[in-house]
Write a protein that holds these residues in place. Structure first.
Motif, PDB file in Angstrom:
ATOM      1  N   SER A 142      38.125  43.898  38.007  1.00 55.48           N
ATOM      2  CA  SER A 142      37.011  43.920  37.680  1.00 55.48           C
ATOM      3  C   SER A 142      36.289  43.477  38.817  1.00 55.48           C
ATOM      4  O   SER A 142      36.358  43.895  40.099  1.00 55.48           O
ATOM      5  N   LEU A 148      30.053  37.739  31.851  1.00 53.59           N
ATOM      6  CA  LEU A 148      31.050  37.281  30.302  1.00 53.59           C
ATOM      7  C   LEU A 148      31.118  38.697  29.649  1.00 53.59           C
ATOM      8  O   LEU A 148      32.403  39.545  29.853  1.00 53.59           O
ATOM      9  N   GLU A 149      30.308  39.048  29.251  1.00 50.90           N
ATOM     10  CA  GLU A 149      30.269  40.088  29.017  1.00 50.90           C
ATOM     11  C   GLU A 149      30.292  41.521  29.690  1.00 50.90           C
ATOM     12  O   GLU A 149      31.294  42.225  28.868  1.00 50.90           O
ATOM     13  N   SER A 152      34.220  41.245  31.084  1.00 54.18           N
ATOM     14  CA  SER A 152      35.453  42.437  30.203  1.00 54.18           C
ATOM     15  C   SER A 152      35.189  43.353  29.561  1.00 54.18           C
ATOM     16  O   SER A 152      36.070  43.814  29.112  1.00 54.18           O
ATOM     17  N   LYS A 153      33.316  43.424  29.673  1.00 55.99           N
ATOM     18  CA  LYS A 153      33.694  45.620  29.193  1.00 55.99           C
ATOM     19  C   LYS A 153      35.188  45.763  30.145  1.00 55.99           C
ATOM     20  O   LYS A 153      35.169  46.646  30.347  1.00 55.99           O
ATOM     21  N   GLN A 156      38.523  45.258  29.514  1.00 57.18           N
ATOM     22  CA  GLN A 156      38.834  46.178  28.715  1.00 57.18           C
ATOM     23  C   GLN A 156      38.845  47.515  28.912  1.00 57.18           C
ATOM     24  O   GLN A 156      39.858  48.175  28.024  1.00 57.18           O
ATOM     25  N   CYS A 173      41.159  40.026  37.152  1.00 57.62           N
ATOM     26  CA  CYS A 173      39.361  39.144  37.101  1.00 57.62           C
ATOM     27  C   CYS A 173      39.154  38.801  38.154  1.00 57.62           C
ATOM     28  O   CYS A 173      39.524  38.282  39.009  1.00 57.62           O
ATOM     29  N   GLU A 201      37.769  32.129  28.588  1.00 56.43           N
ATOM     30  CA  GLU A 201      36.894  32.912  27.906  1.00 56.43           C
ATOM     31  C   GLU A 201      38.108  34.114  27.977  1.00 56.43           C
ATOM     32  O   GLU A 201      39.109  34.698  27.171  1.00 56.43           O
ATOM     33  N   ILE A 202      37.776  34.792  29.474  1.00 60.41           N
ATOM     34  CA  ILE A 202      38.978  35.886  29.545  1.00 60.41           C
ATOM     35  C   ILE A 202      40.629  35.432  29.391  1.00 60.41           C
ATOM     36  O   ILE A 202      41.532  36.640  28.451  1.00 60.41           O
ATOM     37  N   LEU A 205      41.372  35.853  25.224  1.00 62.78           N
ATOM     38  CA  LEU A 205      40.635  36.850  25.362  1.00 62.78           C
ATOM     39  C   LEU A 205      42.230  37.972  25.720  1.00 62.78           C
ATOM     40  O   LEU A 205      42.445  39.100  25.160  1.00 62.78           O
ATOM     41  N   LEU A 207      42.674  39.559  28.177  1.00 63.73           N
ATOM     42  CA  LEU A 207      41.861  40.334  29.321  1.00 63.73           C
ATOM     43  C   LEU A 207      42.487  41.050  31.220  1.00 63.73           C
ATOM     44  O   LEU A 207      42.229  41.475  31.602  1.00 63.73           O
TER      45      LEU A 207
END
Length: 407
Positions: A142, A148-149, A152-153, A156, A173, A201-202, A205, A207
């Protein structure tokens, strides 16, 4: 007593460079048995015992190697930066572009504006190009979302690419890539946000398989990176680092102290850094595409890496600004012509050592008993040709987890 071997599939009619221990380890007139997606027998076809197989494949000549592994890419991003490429050719430095809102900041704006589907569609085109070039495993970072938004996108999207294509995707990340507009002139506050909110949070999830940072004068300081690494380590997340690309800050030594999977770029690495990497098992990932695109002159110290027996991996660094590269084989050639690697070292750098840089040594990167049956049959007369040809389609057959996969 029945001594007949049983395979899901048997493959013959080829020579193979297994790349065990990072060397060609040639077997001529070879055969390979696959069971449950993994290699269960490999050797000379004449020595193959009696067997039964659900399917049998004659590859009709050529050379087989492990599937190539691109262990450092930024495949998911919005827009492109061809205009900056033109500006650099007109004399504008990468540092100046970055300071004037270009560079990573430009890609952040575009990436935030695009939807999951838009990012997926553009990244898919780039991924397919790598797959056609013989790549079976890809790391995707990433780093163009920086919230975060949007981080995460991106992650994903990367996971979705792996779910829908015959390729293994490892996600990283890279939220500590640059300062987002919300944190301009507040780098320590941004690191606090990453450590306290984004990374947990990552991780929750699921991710990211690892985390990464850009340790550089135009990125983050070693002290800031260390805070980020400490937070990741507390979560049990492996670390990687962009280090010593433009200056010597000791980032590679820092990464090694945190048992980093890899330190990447390394043009300005010192002997102290190399010794630390050797001590802690950190892989050196070389990115000749960025070196070439930025017209750099400071080469990574290959002889030092060899002397300390640091594994050397090679990757495309595919990204919109500094390495718009979609051929890992071309990077192998550049590693030979620009950095003086041998073709055998270049192939090891895109197979066994690239697997180690992703924490996949136990399953990928070599053709041996128990390894995942990811391999390519190439239309070449020797494995050295993979670093010789500048482009062209050399793939005869692409096999992922023991099954032929067309791209």
């Amino acid at each position: 007593m029945n001594n007949t071997l049983t395979f899901d599939s048997i493959w013959h009619g080829f020579h193979v460079a297994t790349m065990v221990d990072g060397q060609y380890q040639v077997i001529e007139n070879a055969a390979m048995g696959v069971t449950n997606h993994c290699i269960s027998w490999i050797g000379k076809q004449a020595e193959l015992p009696a067997y039964q197989a659900q399917s049998e494949h004659d590859l009709g000549g050529g050379w087989v190697t492990p599937g190539l592994i691109d262990c450092h890419t930024h495949l998911v991003f919005g827009g492109n930066r061809a205009n900056e490429f033109e500006q650099r050719l007109n004399g504008v430095s990468y540092k100046t572009l970055s300071e004037n809102g270009g560079g990573i900041a430009s890609s952040v704006r575009s990436t935030r504006e695009e939807s999951h589907q838009q990012l997926f569609d553009s990244a898919k085109r780039r991924l397919l190009a790598l797959m056609k070039d013989g790549v079976t495993t890809v790391e995707i970072k990433s780093g163009y979302g920086l919230s975060l938004e949007h981080e995460s996108k991106m992650l994903q999207v990367a996971r979705s690419l792996g779910a829908e294509h015959a390729v293994d995707i490892r996600t990283t990340c890279l939220a500590a890539h640059a300062l987002p507009p919300e944190y301009i002139n507040r780098p320590d506050d941004y690191i606090d946000y990453l450590c306290d909110e984004l990374l947990p949070e990552i991780h929750r999830l699921g991710l990211a398989d690892a985390i990464d940072a850009f340790c550089e004068g135009i990125g983050f300081s070693p002290a800031q990176v260390e805070r980020y690494f400490s937070a990741a380590q507390a979560l049990g997340m492996p670390v990687k680092l962009h280090a010593e690309q433009l200056s010597s800050l000791g980032g590679a030594s820092l990464a090694a102290r945190y048992q980093a999977l890899s330190a990447d770029h390394l043009e300005y690495i010192t002997e102290q850094d190399v010794a630390a990497m050797a001590k802690h098992g950190t892989v050196a990932v070389l990115l000749p595409g960025a070196f070439f695109t930025l017209k750099e002159t400071q080469k990574p110290p290959i002889d030092l890496l060899r002397r300390y027996q640091v594994p050397i991996a090679i990757a495309t660094d595919a990204n919109p600004g500094t390495s718009p590269a979609l051929s890992l084989r071309l990077m192998m050639n550049m590693a030979c012509t620009l950095f003086d690697l041998t073709p055998e070292e270049a192939l090891a750098g895109t197979t066994v050592h690239a697997a180690k840089a992703l924490g996949l040594s136990s399953t990928h990167g070599e053709l041996g008993i128990g390894k995942v049956a990811d391999f390519i049959c190439w239309d070449v007369e020797s494995p050295g040709e993979l670093s010789y040809w500048l482009g062209g389609n050399l793939v005869k057959t692409r096999v992922k987890s023991g099954k032929v996969c067309h791209v």
